[in-house]
Design a protein around this motif. Structure first.
Motif, PDB file in Angstrom:
ATOM      1  N   PHE A 307     -34.026 -45.519  16.878  1.00  0.00           N
ATOM      2  CA  PHE A 307     -32.803 -46.354  17.087  1.00  0.00           C
ATOM      3  C   PHE A 307     -31.647 -45.332  18.485  1.00  0.00           C
ATOM      4  CE2 PHE A 307     -28.159 -46.173  15.293  1.00  0.00           C
ATOM      5  CZ  PHE A 307     -28.595 -47.481  15.710  1.00  0.00           C
ATOM      6  N   LEU A 308     -31.583 -44.199  18.102  1.00  0.00           N
ATOM      7  CA  LEU A 308     -30.395 -43.154  18.942  1.00  0.00           C
ATOM      8  C   LEU A 308     -31.180 -43.899  20.032  1.00  0.00           C
ATOM      9  CD1 LEU A 308     -30.276 -40.042  17.383  1.00  0.00           C
ATOM     10  CD2 LEU A 308     -28.539 -41.601  16.778  1.00  0.00           C
ATOM     11  N   ALA A 309     -32.190 -42.904  20.773  1.00  0.00           N
ATOM     12  CA  ALA A 309     -32.796 -43.831  22.472  1.00  0.00           C
ATOM     13  C   ALA A 309     -32.682 -44.754  22.920  1.00  0.00           C
ATOM     14  CB  ALA A 309     -34.783 -43.399  21.819  1.00  0.00           C
ATOM     15  N   ARG A 310     -32.567 -46.257  21.545  1.00  0.00           N
ATOM     16  CA  ARG A 310     -32.664 -47.117  22.026  1.00  0.00           C
ATOM     17  C   ARG A 310     -31.077 -47.795  22.196  1.00  0.00           C
ATOM     18  NH1 ARG A 310     -36.201 -48.904  17.927  1.00  0.00           N
ATOM     19  NH2 ARG A 310     -34.379 -49.392  16.276  1.00  0.00           N
ATOM     20  N   ALA A 311     -30.229 -47.131  21.310  1.00  0.00           N
ATOM     21  CA  ALA A 311     -28.643 -47.143  21.809  1.00  0.00           C
ATOM     22  C   ALA A 311     -28.485 -46.441  22.682  1.00  0.00           C
ATOM     23  CB  ALA A 311     -28.165 -46.742  20.362  1.00  0.00           C
ATOM     24  N   GLU A 312     -28.952 -45.116  23.121  1.00  0.00           N
ATOM     25  CA  GLU A 312     -28.448 -44.941  24.291  1.00  0.00           C
ATOM     26  C   GLU A 312     -28.286 -45.608  25.696  1.00  0.00           C
ATOM     27  OE1 GLU A 312     -29.839 -40.833  23.917  1.00  0.00           O
ATOM     28  OE2 GLU A 312     -28.192 -39.782  22.786  1.00  0.00           O
ATOM     29  N   VAL A 317     -27.864 -54.235  22.151  1.00  0.00           N
ATOM     30  CA  VAL A 317     -26.855 -55.295  22.550  1.00  0.00           C
ATOM     31  C   VAL A 317     -26.504 -55.389  20.800  1.00  0.00           C
ATOM     32  CG1 VAL A 317     -26.486 -57.870  22.055  1.00  0.00           C
ATOM     33  CG2 VAL A 317     -27.773 -56.677  24.105  1.00  0.00           C
ATOM     34  N   THR A 318     -25.020 -55.059  20.150  1.00  0.00           N
ATOM     35  CA  THR A 318     -23.844 -55.256  19.381  1.00  0.00           C
ATOM     36  C   THR A 318     -23.381 -56.476  19.568  1.00  0.00           C
ATOM     37  OG1 THR A 318     -21.963 -54.956  20.275  1.00  0.00           O
ATOM     38  CG2 THR A 318     -23.802 -52.883  19.159  1.00  0.00           C
ATOM     39  N   ARG A 319     -24.050 -57.319  17.903  1.00  0.00           N
ATOM     40  CA  ARG A 319     -23.374 -58.644  17.850  1.00  0.00           C
ATOM     41  C   ARG A 319     -21.758 -58.522  16.517  1.00  0.00           C
ATOM     42  NH1 ARG A 319     -28.660 -58.861  17.754  1.00  0.00           N
ATOM     43  NH2 ARG A 319     -29.774 -60.417  18.858  1.00  0.00           N
ATOM     44  N   LEU A 320     -21.042 -58.570  17.102  1.00  0.00           N
ATOM     45  CA  LEU A 320     -19.618 -58.812  16.610  1.00  0.00           C
ATOM     46  C   LEU A 320     -19.132 -59.534  15.784  1.00  0.00           C
ATOM     47  CD1 LEU A 320     -17.797 -55.992  19.864  1.00  0.00           C
ATOM     48  CD2 LEU A 320     -19.006 -55.375  17.300  1.00  0.00           C
ATOM     49  N   ARG A 321     -18.738 -59.819  14.720  1.00  0.00           N
ATOM     50  CA  ARG A 321     -18.045 -60.534  14.378  1.00  0.00           C
ATOM     51  C   ARG A 321     -17.334 -59.801  12.717  1.00  0.00           C
ATOM     52  NH1 ARG A 321     -22.278 -62.619   9.596  1.00  0.00           N
ATOM     53  NH2 ARG A 321     -22.819 -60.852   8.112  1.00  0.00           N
ATOM     54  N   VAL A 322     -16.176 -61.126  12.640  1.00  0.00           N
ATOM     55  CA  VAL A 322     -15.280 -59.972  11.566  1.00  0.00           C
ATOM     56  C   VAL A 322     -15.759 -60.159  10.218  1.00  0.00           C
ATOM     57  CG1 VAL A 322     -12.683 -60.740  10.474  1.00  0.00           C
ATOM     58  CG2 VAL A 322     -13.144 -61.567  12.724  1.00  0.00           C
ATOM     59  N   ALA A 359     -16.713 -55.710  13.755  1.00  0.00           N
ATOM     60  CA  ALA A 359     -18.103 -54.737  13.895  1.00  0.00           C
ATOM     61  C   ALA A 359     -19.574 -55.699  13.644  1.00  0.00           C
ATOM     62  CB  ALA A 359     -18.524 -53.600  13.519  1.00  0.00           C
ATOM     63  N   ASP A 360     -20.716 -55.068  14.605  1.00  0.00           N
ATOM     64  CA  ASP A 360     -22.060 -55.483  13.970  1.00  0.00           C
ATOM     65  C   ASP A 360     -22.422 -55.187  11.921  1.00  0.00           C
ATOM     66  OD1 ASP A 360     -24.564 -54.818  14.033  1.00  0.00           O
ATOM     67  OD2 ASP A 360     -25.267 -55.664  15.635  1.00  0.00           O
ATOM     68  N   VAL A 361     -22.504 -56.404  11.526  1.00  0.00           N
ATOM     69  CA  VAL A 361     -23.001 -56.152  10.604  1.00  0.00           C
ATOM     70  C   VAL A 361     -23.617 -55.304  10.231  1.00  0.00           C
ATOM     71  CG1 VAL A 361     -24.482 -58.009  10.425  1.00  0.00           C
ATOM     72  CG2 VAL A 361     -23.000 -57.606   7.873  1.00  0.00           C
ATOM     73  N   GLU A 362     -24.572 -55.158  10.698  1.00  0.00           N
ATOM     74  CA  GLU A 362     -26.247 -54.196  10.169  1.00  0.00           C
ATOM     75  C   GLU A 362     -25.630 -53.099  10.991  1.00  0.00           C
ATOM     76  OE1 GLU A 362     -29.126 -55.043   8.619  1.00  0.00           O
ATOM     77  OE2 GLU A 362     -28.305 -57.333   8.745  1.00  0.00           O
ATOM     78  N   LEU A 363     -25.080 -52.620  12.053  1.00  0.00           N
ATOM     79  CA  LEU A 363     -24.817 -51.138  12.116  1.00  0.00           C
ATOM     80  C   LEU A 363     -23.810 -50.703  11.295  1.00  0.00           C
ATOM     81  CD1 LEU A 363     -24.950 -51.472  16.237  1.00  0.00           C
ATOM     82  CD2 LEU A 363     -26.478 -50.546  14.842  1.00  0.00           C
ATOM     83  N   ARG A 444     -22.594 -40.942  14.730  1.00  0.00           N
ATOM     84  CA  ARG A 444     -21.881 -40.805  15.920  1.00  0.00           C
ATOM     85  C   ARG A 444     -21.260 -42.298  16.902  1.00  0.00           C
ATOM     86  NH1 ARG A 444     -21.068 -36.040  18.914  1.00  0.00           N
ATOM     87  NH2 ARG A 444     -23.371 -36.110  18.866  1.00  0.00           N
ATOM     88  N   THR A 445     -23.397 -42.501  16.955  1.00  0.00           N
ATOM     89  CA  THR A 445     -23.748 -43.347  17.864  1.00  0.00           C
ATOM     90  C   THR A 445     -23.293 -44.253  17.833  1.00  0.00           C
ATOM     91  OG1 THR A 445     -25.785 -42.201  18.377  1.00  0.00           O
ATOM     92  CG2 THR A 445     -25.475 -44.100  19.115  1.00  0.00           C
ATOM     93  N   ILE A 446     -23.125 -44.943  16.133  1.00  0.00           N
ATOM     94  CA  ILE A 446     -22.635 -46.512  16.182  1.00  0.00           C
ATOM     95  C   ILE A 446     -20.863 -46.083  16.625  1.00  0.00           C
ATOM     96  CG2 ILE A 446     -22.271 -48.045  13.815  1.00  0.00           C
ATOM     97  CD1 ILE A 446     -25.351 -47.243  12.473  1.00  0.00           C
ATOM     98  N   MET A 447     -20.707 -45.704  16.217  1.00  0.00           N
ATOM     99  CA  MET A 447     -19.065 -45.523  16.421  1.00  0.00           C
ATOM    100  C   MET A 447     -19.066 -45.968  17.502  1.00  0.00           C
ATOM    101  SD  MET A 447     -17.645 -46.716  13.359  1.00  0.00           S
ATOM    102  CE  MET A 447     -15.930 -46.053  14.164  1.00  0.00           C
ATOM    103  N   GLU A 448     -19.378 -45.024  18.379  1.00  0.00           N
ATOM    104  CA  GLU A 448     -19.396 -45.263  20.360  1.00  0.00           C
ATOM    105  C   GLU A 448     -19.755 -46.602  20.671  1.00  0.00           C
ATOM    106  OE1 GLU A 448     -21.898 -42.307  21.678  1.00  0.00           O
ATOM    107  OE2 GLU A 448     -20.040 -40.470  20.716  1.00  0.00           O
ATOM    108  N   LEU A 449     -20.546 -47.097  20.370  1.00  0.00           N
ATOM    109  CA  LEU A 449     -21.151 -48.486  20.639  1.00  0.00           C
ATOM    110  C   LEU A 449     -19.687 -49.892  20.020  1.00  0.00           C
ATOM    111  CD1 LEU A 449     -24.784 -48.971  18.961  1.00  0.00           C
ATOM    112  CD2 LEU A 449     -24.224 -48.968  21.523  1.00  0.00           C
TER     113      LEU A 449
END
Length: 473
Positions: A307-312, A317-322, A359-363, A444-449
């Motif tokens: 996950f960390l490798a893919r996030a970098e 892709v992040t799917r943001l929603r309210v 935010a992306d709900v899963e992340l 931390r990686t999720i917050m940076e995304l």
């Protein structure tokens, strides 16, 4: 294809610029000189014509004109290129000096108009022609009137061949000087650019010595021109980033190998013990259950690293929603409710009524789950964990707070590093068995995304992990 040398490019540019400048300046000087020389020569013709007319006004007749021919001819004496010819009304030659190139008198009306007597002689009356040999000629034909009323024609001319040759010679010299200047500028430009580019060659030589084993080497900046200082500082900054990246990669690799060695060692040791002698079915089942637990631990560790490798990766892709903060935190608390009851830990959710975030709900769920799981490991039985959401003007803050032992302030930033644990003694205890030191790094990686931040606060009362999501609503 190999590019052209920068020294050669600069030298050619210097030479071309020098030639263009010489050509422009030389052309301006040439045309200015030509105009001035021609204007002065034409003014001489005009003045001599006026003097001849004034002298003729004092003469009474044609014989008197012939008698005083020397006075008239004296106006052009001393000028090798100047000529004088005086014709009577029938085009018969009366006086001439150095006028062989004017042709005969009968040809006068073809190439020259006379200035009538009484009209002022000016440069506008100048005629320009070529003689039989092709030489350039300038002249003025003016009408003279003697005292007895006789009208004669005076032709004052100048051979411009010498002037033309002088100007052509001057122009050729300008061209020659321009070519010499261009060659000189090319040679000097080559030498100057070679000297000026020496720091670049030194930088290249210094950079060539930097290898994977010598990433701590830096390019010296003390003796370089100020224009290259920013370049070297940028290169050194890039080397610093590469060095830190390689160090982190080496450290992460070593930490991952160390953490994977423990469950693999457990698997191997338990299996070797079981195979040392015959076992009962229950013992084999216990061994398989233990091995399955270690496999799950390895699987979680590998999944976190992936996950960390893919996030970098830039294309992650992040799917943001309210999201409704109250609903999401309540859902997460309910998911951990059974585990919390077994550990005798209370879970509380405190949310502002209007708290929302994008935010992306899963992340988002994964980040809060990791923080909550981490809090439950280090919360003593009988204590509480609080999930809190606070709506701010430009951000939404999610806080996971738990009671327990305070974390040293010097370690609050390092706890988000991969494979790092604040308390080394906890590496092998039962509570940390399911942790590989990657949970907070994933947070931390999720917050940076999401373009947000995460930080920790700890004191004697509680330890608080705070997620700050920027408000895009």
């Amino acid at each position: 294809m190999r590019g052209r040398s920068l020294s050669a490019t600069l030298a050619i540019a210097f030479g071309a610029i020098t030639f263009v400048v010489f050509a422009l300046v030389g052309s301006m000087l040439y045309y200015a000189l030509e105009r001035q020389v021609m204007q002065e020569d034409d003014n001489d013709i005009v003045l001599i014509s006026r003097h001849v007319r004034r002298l003729a006004d004092e003469l009474s007749s044609v014989p008197d004109l012939r008698e005083h021919a020397a006075r008239l001819v004296s106006q052009v004496l001393g000028h090798r290129e100047m000529a004088l010819r005086i014709l009577d009304a029938d085009r018969h030659l009366l006086i001439q000096h150095n006028a062989e190139r004017l042709g005969d008198g009968a040809s006068l009306p073809v190439w020259m108009q006379r200035v009538p007597y009484g009209e002022r002689i000016t440069a506008n009356a100048l005629a320009r022609w070529q003689d039989a040999s092709g030489g350039p000629m300038h002249g003025i034909a003016s009408e003279l009137r003697l005292r007895d009323g006789t009208t004669v024609t005076a032709i004052v001319s100048r051979d411009m061949t010498y002037r033309r040759l002088l100007l052509v010679h001057y122009r050729d010299r300008l061209y020659a000087f321009g070519l010499v200047g261009m060659l000189l500028a090319f040679v000097l430009g080559w030498m100057l650019s070679s000297v000026a580019l020496r720091p670049l060659r030194e930088i290249a030589a210094s950079a060539a010595t930097i290898t994977v084993d010598r990433l701590d080497t830096r390019i010296e900046v003390q003796k370089v021109p100020s224009e290259l200082r920013a370049l070297i500082e940028s290169l050194n900054a890039m080397l610093d980033r590469l060095h830190r990246g390689f160090e982190r990669l080496s450290q992460h690799t070593a930490d991952l190998a160390h953490d994977m060695r423990t469950p693999l060692g457990n698997l191997r040791g338990a299996t070797e013990v079981a195979l040392a002698r015959e076992r009962t079915v229950d013992e084999y089942q216990t061994l398989l259950a233990s091995n399955l637990e270690e496999c799950e631990r390895l699987s979680r560790m590998i999944e976190s690293v992936l996950f960390l490798a893919r996030a970098e990766h830039p294309q992650f892709v992040t799917r943001l929603r309210v999201l409704d903060a109250n609903a999401e935190l309540t859902r997460i608390a309910q998911y951990f409710e059974g585990v919390a009851e077994e550990a005798n830990i209370r879970l509380h959710v405190e949310v502002d009524g209007t708290a929302k975030l994008q935010a992306d709900v899963e992340l988002f769920r994964r980040a809060v789950n990791n923080l909550l799981a981490n809090a439950m490991r280090y919360t003593p039985p009988g204590k509480a964990i609080v999930l809190r959401a606070t709506q701010m003007a430009k951000a939404t803050r999610i806080t996971v707070a738990n009671e327990g032992t305070a974390i040293d302030a010097a370690l609050l930033e390092r706890i988000f590093d991969r494979f790092y644990r604040a308390d080394p003694a906890r590496k092998s205890d039962s509570k940390s068995a399911g942790s590989a030191g990657l949970g907070l790094a994933i947070v931390r990686t999720i917050m940076e995304l999401h373009g947000g931040t995460v930080h920790a606060e700890s004191d004697a009362v509680s330890t608080r992990f705070i997620l700050t999501f920027p408000c895009r609503l």
